[in-house]
Motif scaffolding. Structure first.
Motif, PDB file in Angstrom:
ATOM      1  N   GLY A  21       0.822  -1.211   0.000  1.00  0.00           N
ATOM      2  CA  GLY A  21       0.000   0.000   0.000  1.00  0.00           C
ATOM      3  C   GLY A  21       0.850   1.252   0.000  1.00  0.00           C
ATOM      4  O   GLY A  21       0.579   2.210  -0.744  1.00  0.00           O
ATOM      5  N   TYR A  22       1.904   1.270   0.808  1.00  0.00           N
ATOM      6  CA  TYR A  22       2.804   2.433   0.858  1.00  0.00           C
ATOM      7  C   TYR A  22       3.559   2.616  -0.453  1.00  0.00           C
ATOM      8  O   TYR A  22       3.768   3.747  -0.916  1.00  0.00           O
ATOM      9  CB  TYR A  22       3.798   2.280   2.019  1.00  0.00           C
ATOM     10  N   ILE A  23       3.965   1.520  -1.059  1.00  0.00           N
ATOM     11  CA  ILE A  23       4.679   1.611  -2.335  1.00  0.00           C
ATOM     12  C   ILE A  23       3.794   2.266  -3.396  1.00  0.00           C
ATOM     13  O   ILE A  23       4.234   3.157  -4.133  1.00  0.00           O
ATOM     14  CB  ILE A  23       5.130   0.206  -2.795  1.00  0.00           C
ATOM     15  N   ILE A  24       2.551   1.826  -3.475  1.00  0.00           N
ATOM     16  CA  ILE A  24       1.616   2.367  -4.467  1.00  0.00           C
ATOM     17  C   ILE A  24       1.365   3.847  -4.221  1.00  0.00           C
ATOM     18  O   ILE A  24       1.410   4.670  -5.149  1.00  0.00           O
ATOM     19  CB  ILE A  24       0.290   1.582  -4.432  1.00  0.00           C
ATOM     20  N   VAL A  25       1.116   4.203  -2.965  1.00  0.00           N
ATOM     21  CA  VAL A  25       0.812   5.594  -2.624  1.00  0.00           C
ATOM     22  C   VAL A  25       2.012   6.503  -2.888  1.00  0.00           C
ATOM     23  O   VAL A  25       1.878   7.569  -3.509  1.00  0.00           O
ATOM     24  CB  VAL A  25       0.355   5.715  -1.155  1.00  0.00           C
ATOM     25  N   ASN A  53      -3.248  15.621 -11.462  1.00  0.00           N
ATOM     26  CA  ASN A  53      -3.074  15.671 -10.016  1.00  0.00           C
ATOM     27  C   ASN A  53      -4.384  15.503  -9.267  1.00  0.00           C
ATOM     28  O   ASN A  53      -4.434  14.880  -8.202  1.00  0.00           O
ATOM     29  CB  ASN A  53      -2.376  16.971  -9.603  1.00  0.00           C
ATOM     30  N   GLU A  54      -5.436  16.041  -9.811  1.00  0.00           N
ATOM     31  CA  GLU A  54      -6.746  15.852  -9.200  1.00  0.00           C
ATOM     32  C   GLU A  54      -7.138  14.375  -9.219  1.00  0.00           C
ATOM     33  O   GLU A  54      -7.687  13.849  -8.240  1.00  0.00           O
ATOM     34  CB  GLU A  54      -7.797  16.687  -9.938  1.00  0.00           C
ATOM     35  N   GLU A  55      -6.841  13.707 -10.325  1.00  0.00           N
ATOM     36  CA  GLU A  55      -7.150  12.281 -10.443  1.00  0.00           C
ATOM     37  C   GLU A  55      -6.333  11.453  -9.460  1.00  0.00           C
ATOM     38  O   GLU A  55      -6.853  10.511  -8.844  1.00  0.00           O
ATOM     39  CB  GLU A  55      -6.881  11.814 -11.876  1.00  0.00           C
ATOM     40  N   ILE A  56      -5.056  11.795  -9.318  1.00  0.00           N
ATOM     41  CA  ILE A  56      -4.187  11.055  -8.399  1.00  0.00           C
ATOM     42  C   ILE A  56      -4.724  11.123  -6.980  1.00  0.00           C
ATOM     43  O   ILE A  56      -4.889  10.095  -6.305  1.00  0.00           O
ATOM     44  CB  ILE A  56      -2.740  11.604  -8.456  1.00  0.00           C
ATOM     45  N   ILE A  57      -5.020  12.325  -6.514  1.00  0.00           N
ATOM     46  CA  ILE A  57      -5.497  12.501  -5.139  1.00  0.00           C
ATOM     47  C   ILE A  57      -6.867  11.846  -4.943  1.00  0.00           C
ATOM     48  O   ILE A  57      -7.095  11.151  -3.942  1.00  0.00           O
ATOM     49  CB  ILE A  57      -5.572  13.994  -4.771  1.00  0.00           C
ATOM     50  N   THR A  58      -7.742  12.021  -5.900  1.00  0.00           N
ATOM     51  CA  THR A  58      -9.086  11.433  -5.795  1.00  0.00           C
ATOM     52  C   THR A  58      -9.026   9.912  -5.744  1.00  0.00           C
ATOM     53  O   THR A  58      -9.691   9.276  -4.914  1.00  0.00           O
ATOM     54  CB  THR A  58      -9.964  11.874  -6.994  1.00  0.00           C
ATOM     55  N   ASN A  59      -8.202   9.314  -6.621  1.00  0.00           N
ATOM     56  CA  ASN A  59      -8.106   7.854  -6.668  1.00  0.00           C
ATOM     57  C   ASN A  59      -7.500   7.277  -5.393  1.00  0.00           C
ATOM     58  O   ASN A  59      -7.930   6.217  -4.916  1.00  0.00           O
ATOM     59  CB  ASN A  59      -7.277   7.424  -7.878  1.00  0.00           C
ATOM     60  N   LEU A  60      -6.507   7.958  -4.837  1.00  0.00           N
ATOM     61  CA  LEU A  60      -5.888   7.478  -3.601  1.00  0.00           C
ATOM     62  C   LEU A  60      -6.839   7.637  -2.415  1.00  0.00           C
ATOM     63  O   LEU A  60      -6.986   6.728  -1.593  1.00  0.00           O
ATOM     64  CB  LEU A  60      -4.579   8.229  -3.326  1.00  0.00           C
ATOM     65  N   ARG A  61      -7.473   8.761  -2.351  1.00  0.00           N
ATOM     66  CA  ARG A  61      -8.367   9.048  -1.215  1.00  0.00           C
ATOM     67  C   ARG A  61      -9.588   8.121  -1.223  1.00  0.00           C
ATOM     68  O   ARG A  61     -10.095   7.739  -0.164  1.00  0.00           O
ATOM     69  CB  ARG A  61      -8.791  10.507  -1.264  1.00  0.00           C
ATOM     70  N   GLU A  64      -5.582  -0.639   2.653  1.00  0.00           N
ATOM     71  CA  GLU A  64      -4.168  -0.335   2.904  1.00  0.00           C
ATOM     72  C   GLU A  64      -3.707   0.893   2.138  1.00  0.00           C
ATOM     73  O   GLU A  64      -2.854   1.653   2.612  1.00  0.00           O
ATOM     74  CB  GLU A  64      -3.302  -1.544   2.540  1.00  0.00           C
ATOM     75  N   ILE A  65      -4.252   1.101   0.957  1.00  0.00           N
ATOM     76  CA  ILE A  65      -3.902   2.290   0.175  1.00  0.00           C
ATOM     77  C   ILE A  65      -4.502   3.535   0.819  1.00  0.00           C
ATOM     78  O   ILE A  65      -3.833   4.567   0.950  1.00  0.00           O
ATOM     79  CB  ILE A  65      -4.385   2.143  -1.284  1.00  0.00           C
ATOM     80  N   ARG A  66      -5.752   3.448   1.246  1.00  0.00           N
ATOM     81  CA  ARG A  66      -6.399   4.588   1.901  1.00  0.00           C
ATOM     82  C   ARG A  66      -5.668   4.972   3.197  1.00  0.00           C
ATOM     83  O   ARG A  66      -5.453   6.155   3.477  1.00  0.00           O
ATOM     84  CB  ARG A  66      -7.865   4.292   2.208  1.00  0.00           C
ATOM     85  N   GLU A  67      -5.283   3.968   3.979  1.00  0.00           N
ATOM     86  CA  GLU A  67      -4.600   4.245   5.249  1.00  0.00           C
ATOM     87  C   GLU A  67      -3.224   4.863   5.019  1.00  0.00           C
ATOM     88  O   GLU A  67      -2.837   5.804   5.714  1.00  0.00           O
ATOM     89  CB  GLU A  67      -4.472   2.956   6.058  1.00  0.00           C
TER      90      GLU A  67
END
Length: 300
Positions: free
Chosen positions: A100-104, A135-143, A149-152
């Protein structure tokens, strides 16, 4: 070293690298087939393996062409990938969290790059719409990721790092600062965390201490000072196809192979298949080539 012997060493070494490349490729392909549900821990592990294979393939080409000195830069990259891959997979309980940390972190690095690009474009009054959308897509997809695990990981990075610092640390630095007893802030600490020691020294010497400084000198241009010397009043240039660094690179890469295979087998057990007989064969081949290479360089 005569040309015939040099060509023979280059051919044998590159063939050896191709053999272990095929060995790892087969194991990775077999492992990928077990990833039916496409879990992030296996996805990220496979991506690291594919990157390892890509770099090894390039090293094989350089050895075949006699560019052994130049290969050191890629051998260093291979070593760094090995460290991260083994830290990712050293304990099955935590592989998913680390993935999860690697992806984020990978996405946040893209975000930071786009932000710098955007700021530079704004200075020259150029169109910045593409960077803003990305950048908007990156933040939206992660959030809003459907993977916990990605969200955390993103929540932690967003609160602590994202909007406060220009540069973002490596994923293992961020992960260890939150989850590990010991903070890992360097490749040496990473090497120690995965217990990557020189087996012939009874765990007294980290592999990092044996090879990384030498590899880094090549990567940072420090060895440029050795490009030529004045002998008897004449400039003597170091041969472009100098082979003196071949033996220890072969040995180091084989140690990386063993460390990766041992770690993945320990973590994923039967899901990660390896051919033990082939591994033994490669060990014998490595020792033969290394010995032959060392003798040739001493007699040259």
């Amino acid at each position: 070293m005569n040309n015939d012997l040099a060509n023979e060493l280059m051919d044998e070494s590159s063939s050896f690298f191709v053999s272990i490349h095929d060995f790892i490729r087969e194991s990775t392909s077999s492992f990928n087939k077990t990833n039916n549900k496409s879990t992030i821990e296996k996805d990220v592990t496979i991506k690291y393996m594919v990157e390892w294979l890509k770099i090894l393939d390039s090293i094989a080409i350089l050895f075949y062409q006699g560019r052994v000195d130049s290969a050191q830069v890629l051998t260093r990259t291979l070593f760094e990938i090995t460290l991260q891959l083994c830290y990712l997979t050293k304990d099955k309980k935590y592989v998913r969290d680390k993935a999860g940390y690697i992806i984020v972190v990978a996405d946040i690095k893209k975000y930071k790059y786009n932000k710098v690009l955007l700021e530079n474009k704004e200075k020259y009054k150029l169109d910045t719409q593409e960077e803003k959308i990305k950048n908007e897509e990156i933040i939206t997809n992660l959030r809003n990721s459907n993977i916990l695990e990605i969200r955390e990981a993103f929540e932690f990075i967003e609160n602590k790092i994202l909007f406060r610092k220009k540069n973002i640390k490596e994923w293992y630095e961020i992960y260890s600062s939150r989850h590990d007893m010991i903070y890992i802030g360097s490749n040496r600490q990473l090497c120690k965390a995965i217990e990557f020691y020189d087996g012939e020294k009874e765990k007294e010497i980290l592999v990092y201490d044996l090879v990384y400084d030498i590899l880094s000198q090549q990567a940072h241009g420090i060895t440029a000072i050795d490009s030529f010397r004045i002998i008897d009043g004449e400039q003597r240039f170091r041969k472009y196809d100098c082979l003196s660094n071949g033996a220890w690179q072969i040995n180091s890469i084989y140690k990386m192979l063993l460390k990766i295979v041992g770690t993945l087998k320990s973590t994923f057990d039967e899901e990660f298949y390896i051919d033990i007989e082939l591994l033994v064969k490669y060990n014998e081949e490595m020792r033969r080539i290394k010995e032959k290479w060392s003798k040739a360089c001493k007699n040259s």
